[in-house]
Write an enzyme that holds these catalytic residues in place. Structure first.
Site, mmCIF file in Angstrom:
data_model
loop_
_atom_site.group_PDB
_atom_site.id
_atom_site.type_symbol
_atom_site.label_atom_id
_atom_site.label_comp_id
_atom_site.label_asym_id
_atom_site.label_seq_id
_atom_site.Cartn_x
_atom_site.Cartn_y
_atom_site.Cartn_z
ATOM 1 C CG ASP A 143 -1.807 1.341 1.611
ATOM 2 O OD1 ASP A 143 -2.500 1.676 0.730
ATOM 3 O OD2 ASP A 143 -1.541 1.631 2.398
ATOM 4 C CG ASP A 151 -1.963 2.498 6.176
ATOM 5 O OD1 ASP A 151 -2.353 1.750 5.663
ATOM 6 O OD2 ASP A 151 -2.078 3.708 6.273
HETATM 7 P P1 ADP Z 1 -4.071 4.515 -0.083
HETATM 8 O O1 ADP Z 1 -4.164 3.104 -0.663
HETATM 9 O O2 ADP Z 1 -2.836 5.217 -0.684
HETATM 10 O O3 ADP Z 1 -2.925 3.953 1.334
HETATM 11 P P2 ADP Z 1 -6.696 4.701 0.272
HETATM 12 O O4 ADP Z 1 -6.748 4.155 0.069
HETATM 13 O O5 ADP Z 1 -6.411 4.783 1.749
HETATM 14 O O6 ADP Z 1 -4.713 5.117 -0.351
HETATM 15 O O7 ADP Z 1 -7.481 5.938 -0.202
HETATM 16 C C1 ADP Z 1 -7.252 6.810 -1.659
HETATM 17 C C2 ADP Z 1 -7.302 7.718 -2.222
HETATM 18 O O8 ADP Z 1 -8.619 8.309 -1.276
HETATM 19 C C3 ADP Z 1 -6.954 8.252 -1.591
HETATM 20 O O9 ADP Z 1 -5.344 9.035 -2.143
HETATM 21 C C4 ADP Z 1 -7.611 10.365 -1.287
HETATM 22 O O10 ADP Z 1 -7.589 11.014 -2.128
HETATM 23 C C5 ADP Z 1 -9.528 9.517 -1.347
HETATM 24 N N1 ADP Z 1 -9.761 9.825 0.206
HETATM 25 C C6 ADP Z 1 -9.519 8.706 1.131
HETATM 26 N N2 ADP Z 1 -10.202 9.464 2.181
HETATM 27 C C7 ADP Z 1 -9.931 10.305 2.188
HETATM 28 C C8 ADP Z 1 -10.488 11.679 3.482
HETATM 29 N N3 ADP Z 1 -10.684 11.295 4.368
HETATM 30 N N4 ADP Z 1 -10.335 12.344 3.108
HETATM 31 C C9 ADP Z 1 -9.949 13.006 1.696
HETATM 32 N N5 ADP Z 1 -9.960 12.135 0.710
HETATM 33 C C10 ADP Z 1 -9.670 10.780 0.924
HETATM 34 MG MG MG Z 2 -3.461 3.026 3.092
#
Ligand code: ADP
Ligand code: MG
Length: 614
Positions: free
Chosen positions: A315, A505
């Site tokens: 991730d 994470d």
């Molecule tokens: P990663 O796979 O990089 O850990 P996530 O799956 O947690 O990312 O989130 C993917 C995308 O969704 C983030 O890059 C962001 O653009 C958007 N996102 C997720 N949660 C939030 C939030 N609470 N506020 C704003 N954007 C969010």
């Molecule tokens: Mg993540």
């Protein structure tokens, strides 16, 4: 050493002296038998007694019965010194084994050192020393220098530095100041801290780690299952072999005593203890050694999988990057930039996503919680929140498409958080994350260890993902994934035949952690979901620990294999030599006790620390 172990040791010494005495005595015939019967009984009475009781209970293939039968048989064919010696060495082996098992329990117990004894809680202006379990969430606790942090919490007053080595294996102290989180189990080195307890003891980091390590013995590895099944067959087979050897050949060639003697050797070698003891002991050692380096492995089966991982999917946010974003720009369409940041921060104020925490931090000011109405987190997209009575959407481009807001791709670098009021586009905030300093070296060392494929799976924008991938040297990137698409991506990799570990994470990726062959979570310090669904937890959030974890696992599996091969090879060799009449009882004793002791000593090597880099 326990009292019982000390007593056994004394008996071993006494029997050894008596045996020596018997050997020096110029007795013959019955007197000689009596002289050797004394050390035999001194060292073996409890074994004989247990064997008798077990026969009455119908357990005929246990090792005590085998030893009793072998030594009584040796007396019957006039091999007195051997009879006493077999019993003596059997007890030496048993003693060794109980000390080793106690030792490895203790090494886990040394980890248990992280258990806090008490908490000093402030109640009605008084300082009370209570059991950590009696502190309620929200109460204020005091932690003085030298004391262990009893509960997870937030510093309200005071500053100090914490030693988290017992939890993370990281020896550098961590400085904390008001507003910072402290983690139970770490030790306050300097300064008095006033801390608000944020969790009850049973949910605290320390309690969860202890539970996890204590339960690790229950999750058995495949080799362990194999050995147990093998032992169930091996012993009866060898005993039947012994019976055939004692009674069949003499019918044709005669020489009863000689054949019985050969059969007794079979009985001594039939005990599978070297395998049965050393295999779990090795896993115990490997898991214990790993947790000292801040790597929690939940079971022997996970350690086994870890050793053979050949593809790793990561991730991005919070795993390879620090998950602490800086706000680079605020670009509103019609409204004031401060107003835009204010709306975004209010909407995000309850979320624990790294993006949310960074926006709240950039806002900096106080956010009145009464402004915030219902909030729905949309995993992988962002969130929907009612602020000051109106509905806002805060998140990525996919989310804007869903609500029909008129947005467009504009920035090359950075993660873009868009804000819309209903379907009306209000503007966006550009934020940037930093790679963890050891992210690139972590992937490089995995590659050096022979891991074939490193994949980046992220919910973030393609541009950001590709930039990160290029800096890190991963083989494959998949961006803009929703959590369920991450699961699909993992399933595709699994279908390709890879032994796949997923490292995350725990925020938005708990389903993938559970789906991969091995789920590895960063930061037990952070997300509860992670510690629940992962098989391995890297306590200090450093991806470079991953390579270390793989090396510890491979070393442990190597030792397990060495022990199996050693024990089986020696035993089979002695069985064959014994059947042909080339092995005597002394060799049989070595084949049993000697191999047991060697295997235990070898297993203890699993406890030794593995250096961070080869
Ligand atoms: P990663 O796979 O990089 O850990 P996530 O799956 O947690 O990312 O989130 C993917 C995308 O969704 C983030 O890059 C962001 O653009 C958007 N996102 C997720 N949660 C939030 C939030 N609470 N506020 C704003 N954007 C969010
Ligand atoms: Mg993540």
């Amino acid at each position: 050493m326990t009292k019982k172990q000390k007593r056994t040791l004394l008996r071993i010494l006494l029997a050894g002296l008596l045996l020596l005495g018997a050997a020096l005595l110029p007795a013959e015939g019955l007197w000689k038998a009596l002289a050797y019967a004394v050390p035999w009984l001194v060292i073996g009475w409890d074994v004989l007694w247990d064997a008798l009781r077990n026969i009455l209970r119908g357990q005929v293939f246990d090792e005590k019965f085998l030893m009793a039968l072998a030594t009584v048989g040796a007396f019957a064919v006039g091999e007195y010194p051997e009879a006493a010696a077999v019993m003596l060495f059997y007890q030496i082996g048993e003693w060794f084994q109980s000390v080793a098992v106690g030792r490895s329990r203790k090494s886990i117990a040394a980890l248990m050192d992280i258990r806090p004894e008490f908490a000093v809680v402030l109640r009605d202006g008084e300082e009370l020393e209570v059991d950590p379990e009696e502190v309620a969430v929200g109460e204020t606790i005091l932690i003085r220098p030298g004391e262990r942090v009893p509960l997870d919490g937030t510093v309200q007053e005071g500053s100090g530095s914490l030693n988290t080595a017992a939890l993370t294996g990281e020896s550098m102290p961590v400085d904390v100041a008001p507003g910072d989180r402290v983690v139970s189990g770490s030790i306050n080195l300097t300064g008095v801290l006033r801390v608000r307890a944020e969790s009850a003891y049973e949910n605290s980091t320390v309690a969860r780690i202890l539970e996890l390590v204590e339960n690790s013995a229950e999750k058995k590895a495949r080799v362990e299952g194999f050995i147990t099944r093998f032992a169930r067959w091996y012993t009866p087979c060898v005993v039947i072999g012994a019976a055939l050897l004692a009674f069949v050949p003499p019918l044709f060639v005669g020489g009863w005593t000689d054949w019985i003697h050969r059969a007794l050797i079979f009985l001594v070698v039939s005990c599978p203890c070297a395998l049965v003891v050393s295999v779990p002991l090795s896993f115990f050692g490997g898991i214990g050694g790993a947790s000292r380096a801040g790597i929690l492995i939940k079971g022997a089966n996970d350690l086994e999988t870890l050793a053979s991982v050949d593809a790793v999917a990561f991730d991005k946010t919070g795993t390879l990057t620090r998950g602490v974003f800086q706000v680079d720009a605020v670009h509103p369409r019609e409204i004031d930039p401060d107003a835009l940041l204010d709306i975004a921060a209010a909407a995000e104020s309850r979320s624990r996503h790294p993006v949310a925490e960074s926006i709240v931090a950039a806002h900096g000011g106080h956010i009145d919680p009464s402004r915030l109405g219902a909030v729905t987190e949309l995993a992988g997209l962002g969130l929907e929140a009612v602020v000051d009575g109106e509905t806002f959407f805060v998140g990525n481009g996919k989310l804007m498409d869903r609500v029909g807001a008129d947005w467009h791709e504009c920035h090359l670098a950075g993660t873009v958080v868009h804000i819309a009021k209903g379907a009306e586009y209000l503007g966006h905030i550009v934020i940037n994350d930093q790679l963890k300093p050891d992210a690139a070296s972590a992937i490089a060392s995995l590659k050096r260890l022979g891991v074939k494929k490193a994949v980046l799976l992220t919910g973030d924008r393609k541009k950001v993902a590709e930039a990160v991938a290029e800096q890190l040297g991963v083989d494959e990137v998949r961006a803009e994934l929703l959590p369920e698409q991450k699961v699909e991506a993992v399933e595709r990799l699994l279908a390709g035949g890879a032994k796949l570990a997923f490292v995350g994470d725990g925020i938005n990726d708990a389903p993938v952690l559970a789906r991969a062959d091995l789920g590895i979570a960063m930061g037990a310090m952070g997300s509860d979901a992670a510690i629940e669904s992962a098989d391995v937890v890297l306590m200090d959030d450093k991806p470079s620990r991953l390579a270390l974890a793989v090396r510890i696992a491979r070393k442990t599996m190597g030792i397990v294999r060495q022990n199996i091969v050693l024990a089986l090879a020696v035993k089979f060799a002695i069985l064959i030599l014994g059947a042909l009449g080339y092995a005597d009882m002394w060799l049989a004793v070595f084949g049993d006790v000697g191999v047991l002791i060697l295997a235990i000593l070898n297993a203890m090597r699993c406890l030794l620390p593995v250096k961070e880099r080869a």
